[in-house]
Each structure stands twice: as structure tokens, then as C-alpha cells.
Design an enzyme around this catalytic site. Sequence first.
Site, mmCIF file in Angstrom:
data_model
loop_
_atom_site.group_PDB
_atom_site.id
_atom_site.type_symbol
_atom_site.label_atom_id
_atom_site.label_comp_id
_atom_site.label_asym_id
_atom_site.label_seq_id
_atom_site.Cartn_x
_atom_site.Cartn_y
_atom_site.Cartn_z
ATOM 1 N N ILE A 175 0.677 -1.110 -0.013
ATOM 2 C CA ILE A 175 -0.149 -0.062 -0.053
ATOM 3 C C ILE A 175 0.993 1.044 -0.058
ATOM 4 O O ILE A 175 1.550 1.656 1.036
ATOM 5 C CB ILE A 175 -0.921 -0.054 1.215
ATOM 6 N N GLU A 375 -1.508 -2.205 -10.513
ATOM 7 C CA GLU A 375 -2.582 -1.775 -11.392
ATOM 8 C C GLU A 375 -2.723 -2.650 -12.549
ATOM 9 O O GLU A 375 -3.179 -2.296 -13.568
ATOM 10 C CB GLU A 375 -2.288 -0.408 -11.910
#
Length: 396
Positions: A175, A375
Amino acid sequence: MTKQTRSPRIDPLDPAGIGDLLTPQEKQVAESVRRLCEDKIDPFVADWFERGELPDIRGLAQELGSLGVLGMHLEGYGCAGMSATEYGLACMELEASDSGVRSLVSVQGSLAMFAIWRWGSEEQKQQWLPAMAAGKAIGCFGLTEPDIGSDPGNMRTTARRDGTDWIVDGRKMWITNGSVADVAVVWARTDEGVRGFVVPAGTPGFSAPEITHKLSLRASVTSELVLDGVRLPAEAVLPEVTGLKGPLSCLNEARYGIVWGSLGAARACLNAALSYAGERTQFGKPIAGFQLTQRKLVDMTLEYTKGLLLAVHLGRRKDEGTLLPEQVSLGKLNNVREALDICREARTILGANGISLEYPVIRHMANLESVLTYEGTVEMHTLVLGQAITGHAAFR
């Protein structure tokens, strides 16, 4: 007698003249971000990378906020409301400095802020978006888990109702901004489907230990999110979406920025290789004068130029409201893959100097190994496009 005029020389850094496709305002946005990077990032980023830290991230966030870069493509709530193409150009300039800095901006604006802006309540928007746009509050986005990456529908983080409250339990991994974030947007499975939650840092049961020993994106804060019985009020849930549509819409925003950002890394390495080849002398002349070196430089320039044309085209489509998710996959897959190849080829031109942090090449190479994966991996975007062009799903 007719006077002959000399044809203008080609710009070696823009041989196709793609700059002519940009408006004066778009060029101004790119130049403004480039100046900030030259002043606040470029002189220091190699040292940050070597030390594995992004010092004074809050100061940098506020510099970026003052320029209007954070959430710049969103409307209202202190956001700049700029076009998708302008946002893309900003991403390219940021990543020309470092992928970690562009990741800071992408996660802040395209993931955390976009999730609240698109799916949040008015109260959530008023509480968080102005501070985040100014860089006075930092956000992160919790979707990926230790054992769940490309298949978020099988996430293990859960949220259950307890009276009017929610109790959230789970882990999130890799993260960006996590350990410095003031707020996390966390996605969890519920009896109703996947829901998003706005979790302020400091909530009991929430922690964000930093991940160390990275050899990529070292000038970036990367963390784990730990949620042990985190109790949230009813108003913490994002009210406007249920299901994977929520997080996937945010990922699509971030992927679009990567279409442009990866080209910034490619451009930095191409420029470094071009400059080095003109200065490095072997066998009595600059290596730029040798055929094999010129072939490398030309091939790198071709791929960069094609990638930039694709990015501009996708940016125009996004501004027109006609950009499809599959087209974002097309851009992400092509541009990151080609950018990484450009950086690797640039390394060969620099020879042994290519592995030194005195030059940007090895840093960009290492960073793009992460960008290639996050992503959406190469495999996932390939399957998205495979389904789009054949009509057959091959995910399972």
C-alpha cells in the site's frame, strides 16, 4: 531568382512533432510540473532511492498540492478541475523524476481521492477532499492483500455489521503512502457485496507497518495495512457503490496515469542515453557515431514516440468521455512494457555507468519492474484485451 528557405531541423527529443498536438495550456501544465521536479525532486531523488526513503513526504505533498497536482482532474472541493490530458502530462513529468513520486500523486488523486469523490457521501467529500487536494492530508487505498492480487473478488478482508457500526478485519499489502496516510480507503467483503470504507488513521485496531528491503520504488512509502476489529460508524462506508465496480473504477483512473507516467521514465532514460552517447568517446569518436548505437537510439525513440501518440489519443478520448477500460489496458500494457525495454536498452549504451545512481537509468529500470506489475499485471491486461478482441474470456 527565388530565395530558398532551409527546412527546419528535426527536434531529436520530439522527432514526430507531437508537441504540436498540445494546447498552450497543456504545455504550461507540463512545464510547471517540470520546474517543480527540477527544483524539489531531481537534485535529491537518487539519494532518496539509495537510502530507501522519501523524507519530508508531507512537505512534498504540500508543494504538489500548492501546484494543484493532487486530484487535479477532479471537480470541486479544492481540486483543480483540469483535463485528463493535462493530468497525464503531469504524471509524465513526475515519473521522469521518479516513479515513486508519481505513485504518491496517483494514489492520492486517482485512488483515494477519486474513491471518495466518485462514491462518497457529501460529508466524506467535505471532510477529506479539500485537505487532500492541498496536500495537508495524505490518503492511501487498500485493495491488494498478501495472497490476493489480480483476483480481488476473493479478498479475505471482511466487514460485518454490529448494530449501526461496522467491524472490519483483514490485511492489505503493498500500500503506497500507507504508514504516513491520514486516511485509508479500504475495501472489504460484506454480506451485501464488496464495500468501501473511509478509515481515519489512529482508529483503534488500525495500523500500517512500513515494508522495507525493497529494491524498487525505494523513494516511496510502501506499507501493510492491518485491521484488527476496527470499529467504524455507519457513515464511514462509501454509500454510492456496492461490488467490485467501486475499486475497479478507481484502478482504471490510476492505470490511465501510468499510461503517461511510464513514458516519463522512458524519456528520462532515452535523454540520458542520447546525451551520454554524444559525449562518450571510443575508437576516436563519440559512440553516437557508430551504427549499432544509432540503431538502439532510433528504436528507443520510435517506441517512445508511438507510446506518446497513444497516450495523447487516449487522453483526448478520456476528455471526450469515450475512453473504454479496455483501451486503458491497451495503453498500460504497451507503454509500461516498452518503457521498460527503453530503459534496459539505455543501460547498455551507458555500459557500466548504466548501473550507477549518478545516472537515472538503473533507478528507472528498477522502478518500472513494479509499475509493470501494479494496477494490473501484463497477464491480466493481456487477457482483458484478448477477451475484447475475441469475445472469449480466458481468465479461468
